[in-house]
Design an enzyme around this catalytic site. Structure first.
Site, PDB file in Angstrom:
ATOM      1  N   TYR A 145       0.829  -1.206   0.000  1.00 27.56           N
ATOM      2  CA  TYR A 145       0.000   0.000   0.000  1.00 27.56           C
ATOM      3  C   TYR A 145       0.866   1.261   0.000  1.00 27.56           C
ATOM      4  O   TYR A 145       0.703   2.150  -0.843  1.00 27.56           O
ATOM      5  CB  TYR A 145      -0.915  -0.004   1.225  1.00 27.56           C
ATOM      6  CG  TYR A 145      -1.881   1.163   1.267  1.00 27.56           C
ATOM      7  CD1 TYR A 145      -3.147   1.073   0.695  1.00 27.56           C
ATOM      8  CD2 TYR A 145      -1.534   2.359   1.891  1.00 27.56           C
ATOM      9  CE1 TYR A 145      -4.032   2.140   0.729  1.00 27.56           C
ATOM     10  CE2 TYR A 145      -2.414   3.430   1.927  1.00 27.56           C
ATOM     11  CZ  TYR A 145      -3.658   3.315   1.347  1.00 27.56           C
ATOM     12  OH  TYR A 145      -4.522   4.377   1.382  1.00 27.56           O
ATOM     13  N   LYS A 194       1.689   4.055  -3.083  1.00 25.09           N
ATOM     14  CA  LYS A 194       1.416   5.472  -2.843  1.00 25.09           C
ATOM     15  C   LYS A 194       2.663   6.315  -3.084  1.00 25.09           C
ATOM     16  O   LYS A 194       2.608   7.383  -3.718  1.00 25.09           O
ATOM     17  CB  LYS A 194       0.904   5.684  -1.413  1.00 25.09           C
ATOM     18  CG  LYS A 194      -0.466   5.088  -1.140  1.00 25.09           C
ATOM     19  CD  LYS A 194      -1.549   5.748  -1.964  1.00 25.09           C
ATOM     20  CE  LYS A 194      -2.931   5.249  -1.586  1.00 25.09           C
ATOM     21  NZ  LYS A 194      -3.997   5.840  -2.416  1.00 25.09           N
TER      22      LYS A 194
END
Length: 274
Positions: free
Chosen positions: A181, A185
């Site tokens: 994750y 990002k």
């Protein structure tokens, strides 16, 4: 202030939650103070807001069905900041309120975005609140939405004349992270910077405090946990969606000569309460 063991236990719980839940949350780490945050006060903001309105700019929002996107759209319409507001998404949103009657909508297929380049043309400002989670879409689906869709949208926005691109990212975003994750990002943040927008703003909120319509048990548990903490603690690890949106709008109207701005969770709190 909590004393002794209470502080130690609290810190341990925070660290444990971060380690266990961070990769699965739709989070939104400390970086530099954003330019203009010191200018955001009761006297200057109204003038900046009015000056911005007079420029008759247009804006698009990606991810307007999400929690942050919904609040952002309401705030932008309430403040009457743009002469044209366009939502870009995979389906048309049905609005009943009168305030939304002039909102334009562009329905696109994110798998074939090149065929919808016209949807990204002619906007001065863009907000990207697009995103999903690994638990909801699987690893491949998460990467496709949070990296591929976002990067292609930013590319088309740049080609379409967008001057100021705003990205909703995440606390802890780092392209070298071992967490998928946070890695994605961070990778997206860096890639979009290469598009060389006139102004590029990254927002890195921590756990978003909101009442989701969809079920995300991990986020629900985390919000409940942070909601029970003293405010001074919770501010480091969470932030209300309304505060994030106010920070987005306040930062938007404050003049800046910086090409890239990065607002961490503390900066979002500071600017969002102005």
């Amino acid at each position: 202030m909590p004393q002794g063991t209470g502080l130690g236990v609290g810190a341990a719980v925070l660290l444990l939650l971060s380690a266990l839940l961070l990769p699965h949350l739709n989070l939104e780490g400390p970086e530099e103070e954003p330019l203009g945050s010191s200018m955001a006060d009761a006297e200057t903001l109204p003038k900046f807001r009015e000056d911005f309105r007079m420029q008759n700019k247009s804006v698009f929002i990606l991810g307007a069905t999400g929690e942050t996107g919904q609040v952002l759209l309401r705030e932008i319409l309430k403040e009457n900041l743009f002469s044209k507001v366009t939502l870009i998404g995979r389906r048309k949103i049905e609005f009943e309120e009168e305030a939304y009657k002039h909102v334009h909508q562009e329905v696109v297929d994110f798998e074939k975005l090149d065929e919808y380049s016209s949807a990204f043309q002619g906007h001065d400002v863009g907000f990207c609140c697009l995103g999903t989670t690994r638990s909801k879409a699987g690893a491949d689906g998460f990467v496709r939405v949070d990296r591929d869709y976002v990067l292609k949208s930013a590319e088309l926005a740049k080609a379409g004349g967008c001057k100021h691109f705003n990205l909703l990212s995440s606390k802890g975003a780092d392209k070298s992270s071992s967490f998928l994750y946070l890695q994605i990002k961070g990778e997206v943040e860096a890639k979009i910077e290469e598009f060389n927008f006139d102004r590029y703003t990254i927002f890195r909120p921590a756990v978003l405090l909101c009442n989701r319509k969809e079920s995300r048990p991990a986020e629900w548990l985390t919000r409940k946990f942070f909601g029970s903490l003293p405010t001074s603690w919770a501010k480091d690890y969470s932030v209300p969606v309304t505060t994030v949106v106010r920070a987005m709008v306040n930062n938007l109207i404050i003049p800046s000569d910086k090409k890239m701005e990065l607002l961490d969770n503390q900066a979002i709190h500071n600017l969002g309460k102005a």
